[in-house]
Design an enzyme around this catalytic site. Sequence first.
Site, PDB file in Angstrom:
ATOM      1  N   HIS A   1      36.160  54.378  41.714  1.00  0.00           N
ATOM      2  CA  HIS A   1      36.928  53.215  41.278  1.00  0.00           C
ATOM      3  C   HIS A   1      36.081  52.249  40.453  1.00  0.00           C
ATOM      4  O   HIS A   1      36.467  51.818  39.362  1.00  0.00           O
ATOM      5  CB  HIS A   1      37.492  52.515  42.515  1.00  0.00           C
ATOM      6  CG  HIS A   1      38.368  51.345  42.235  1.00  0.00           C
ATOM      7  ND1 HIS A   1      37.890  50.048  42.207  1.00  0.00           N
ATOM      8  CD2 HIS A   1      39.694  51.267  41.995  1.00  0.00           C
ATOM      9  CE1 HIS A   1      38.896  49.224  41.962  1.00  0.00           C
ATOM     10  NE2 HIS A   1      40.003  49.933  41.823  1.00  0.00           N
TER      11      HIS A   1
ATOM     12  N   SER B   1      43.824  46.706  39.259  1.00  0.00           N
ATOM     13  CA  SER B   1      42.376  46.918  39.140  1.00  0.00           C
ATOM     14  C   SER B   1      41.993  47.310  37.727  1.00  0.00           C
ATOM     15  O   SER B   1      40.894  47.009  37.266  1.00  0.00           O
ATOM     16  CB  SER B   1      41.923  48.036  40.086  1.00  0.00           C
ATOM     17  OG  SER B   1      41.708  47.565  41.374  1.00  0.00           O
TER      18      SER B   1
ATOM     19  N   ASN C   1      48.621  45.155  44.127  1.00  0.00           N
ATOM     20  CA  ASN C   1      49.599  46.195  43.822  1.00  0.00           C
ATOM     21  C   ASN C   1      50.740  46.244  44.826  1.00  0.00           C
ATOM     22  O   ASN C   1      51.310  47.301  45.073  1.00  0.00           O
ATOM     23  CB  ASN C   1      48.908  47.565  43.773  1.00  0.00           C
ATOM     24  CG  ASN C   1      47.821  47.628  42.728  1.00  0.00           C
ATOM     25  OD1 ASN C   1      47.929  47.006  41.679  1.00  0.00           O
ATOM     26  ND2 ASN C   1      46.771  48.364  43.012  1.00  0.00           N
TER      27      ASN C   1
ATOM     28  N   ASP D   1      32.512  45.979  43.537  1.00  0.00           N
ATOM     29  CA  ASP D   1      33.450  47.087  43.707  1.00  0.00           C
ATOM     30  C   ASP D   1      32.812  48.191  44.540  1.00  0.00           C
ATOM     31  O   ASP D   1      32.049  47.912  45.471  1.00  0.00           O
ATOM     32  CB  ASP D   1      33.856  47.603  42.312  1.00  0.00           C
ATOM     33  CG  ASP D   1      35.252  48.167  42.268  1.00  0.00           C
ATOM     34  OD1 ASP D   1      35.464  49.240  42.845  1.00  0.00           O
ATOM     35  OD2 ASP D   1      36.136  47.546  41.642  1.00  0.00           O
TER      36      ASP D   1
ATOM     37  N   ASN E   1      29.594  56.183  20.249  1.00  0.00           N
ATOM     38  CA  ASN E   1      28.561  57.178  20.507  1.00  0.00           C
ATOM     39  C   ASN E   1      29.066  58.604  20.326  1.00  0.00           C
ATOM     40  O   ASN E   1      28.378  59.564  20.671  1.00  0.00           O
ATOM     41  CB  ASN E   1      28.007  57.003  21.926  1.00  0.00           C
ATOM     42  CG  ASN E   1      29.080  57.138  22.999  1.00  0.00           C
ATOM     43  OD1 ASN E   1      30.270  57.188  22.687  1.00  0.00           O
ATOM     44  ND2 ASN E   1      28.660  57.173  24.245  1.00  0.00           N
TER      45      ASN E   1
END
Length: 642
Positions: free
Chosen positions: A261, A421, A353, A220, A275
């Site tokens: 992204h 994505s 998309n 990516d 956490n």
Amino acid sequence: MHKSRLQRGSGTATHPTGRAVATSLLAAAALVAVSGAARADGTDDRGAGVALAARSPGMLEPRLPGYVSPALPGDVHRSSGLDVLSEPVATAGEPLHGLASELDETSYDIPGQIVVDARDDLDESSLAALVRDFSLTAIPTALASETRIQIATVEGSVHETLQRLAQDPRVEAAEPLAWVRASFAANDPLLKDQWHMARVGAERAWDFATGRGVTVAVVDTGIACEDHGPFTKGTDLASTECVEGWNFVTKTSHANDDQGHGTHVAGTIAQSTNNGIGAVGLAFHARLMPVKVLNESGWGTTADVADGIRWAAEHGAHVINLSLGGPRNSKVLQSAIDYAISRGAVVVAAAGNTGGRVQFPGASDGVIGVSATDANDKIARFSSRGQGVDVAAPGVNVTQQTICNRGRDKCEGYPVYSGTSMAAPHVAGAAALLVSLGVSDPRAVEDALRAGARVVDDSDGGKLLYGAGILDAAGSVVRVTQSHIAVRLLALLVLATWVGRRARKKEANATSPWQASFLLPALAAGPGLFFFAPWLLPRVDLAVDVLARPIADLDLLIGASVHRWLPLANALIPLGLTSLFFSVKKLRPAIAGLSVGTAAYLTSVVALGEVAGPLGRMALVVWCAVNAAACLWIARTNLSTR
């Protein structure tokens, strides 16, 4: 020669002894596991794609598992300190704020057992009279001297006894005695906003797997995985292990995210969880491998993506996530995918998309193509669809941490993004959970994901939108765990019976396998000594995870790459123990049990067909057969009294 450009796949921005007793033990254990599992339980252009969606207006209402609430009113678009644009064609729903109970009130009741809370001023003689009057067998609790609470066994109807006790003035309360279990609930404050994690059953899935030993490559824009120059590791990735990656843009080992992204995608896979800050990741004990192939504008080439896939596979990635795509069906890209799969990597990619046909590599052979759905299980209008969609996953208003200001000045936030994505990493995270359970063959991983998916529209048109259905990570890991237990217990029972008969045929006074000294090591090596643990305690805890695993699966905690060689599932270990301790007669049954358990495990590897052998399927089958036979011979030898 011009290279095709690939754009990131997200849309715009918007996780006792004796045969009978031993046989009963195995059968009862199998029954507990099975019953627990039962409770847990192509278009060619954009216009054609929209037409396909229009032809499927009457989607079947989804059959939701118990941990998903179907009530999702309202539209939500929000930002956490970052500028966010709303996806104009995506719908959104109110995040799930909690999990519905998957069990009714009586499902954990212990048969024939009740709790009787007598009045605190009742003396011992009156308490004994109460027990006699109702023909109960009672045991006082630890604080009974103060509380007068007794645990009682009822002969006859529990319901009628409770009704009668409720009318007795000596009793304050009487109710069934019920089991409770430890539940892992992550303390990350944004979990309540991550409707998508509840939708895929994340919290139930964590009872069974968390991704330990699995490396997921995010090919990516990079990941905020390290402190280097102006770049810093994401605050909510602090406890997530990142392995070394590569930057194909700058040709260095520093694959820092300068776009945002990739970090958002990586968070869905393995955001640091429990956490106390931020959001959760689906496979939060998995390792992340940053592979940067897209520049700060989110663009790259088919050649760089192909190189990124190959590099990830060569450097130990078990799952590769590709939240990117383009229209070019590149042979170079397909060749890299084939290479990665041949090395045992699971490849997951966004469908695209465009609202039309599935983009590449989402539509490439061997890739798990993922379309996007909203909080109402409807296909997102921006999502590509058609041939190439294998499974759908949440992809609208997905909350994760990412960087801002190009990753400089520790600028970060928790925006909601929409796009395929965002859907793909849910599937990649679920794949990591399955690999951590020993399902290492890419085809087997895909089969498990498809088998566990929730079907919302089983029409031909629906399959082009959702593939096998909407991702249900919990359903997939429960199915796999249940099948492992069933096959290994059955194999263990059959092989122990066979070895016992062979030993007695050779020697009438041979040691029987139906004793604890044999069965406990056999269980530890076969299904796992505490194979039933996920139905009682979550495997988030390392100690529980270790005890729930067969001995042969312990190497998965080091890494799935090590496990492919099955170093703990062979005859050398029981053979070595035999050579060292054969003279110690008391240890022989234990060695025999370990040997039979190992043989049962090896048998399950062949029967289930889920393991990717490093030298191919045939070599794996031969390895398992030879070592299983040797283990059975070693077991029979150790059962001998001479």
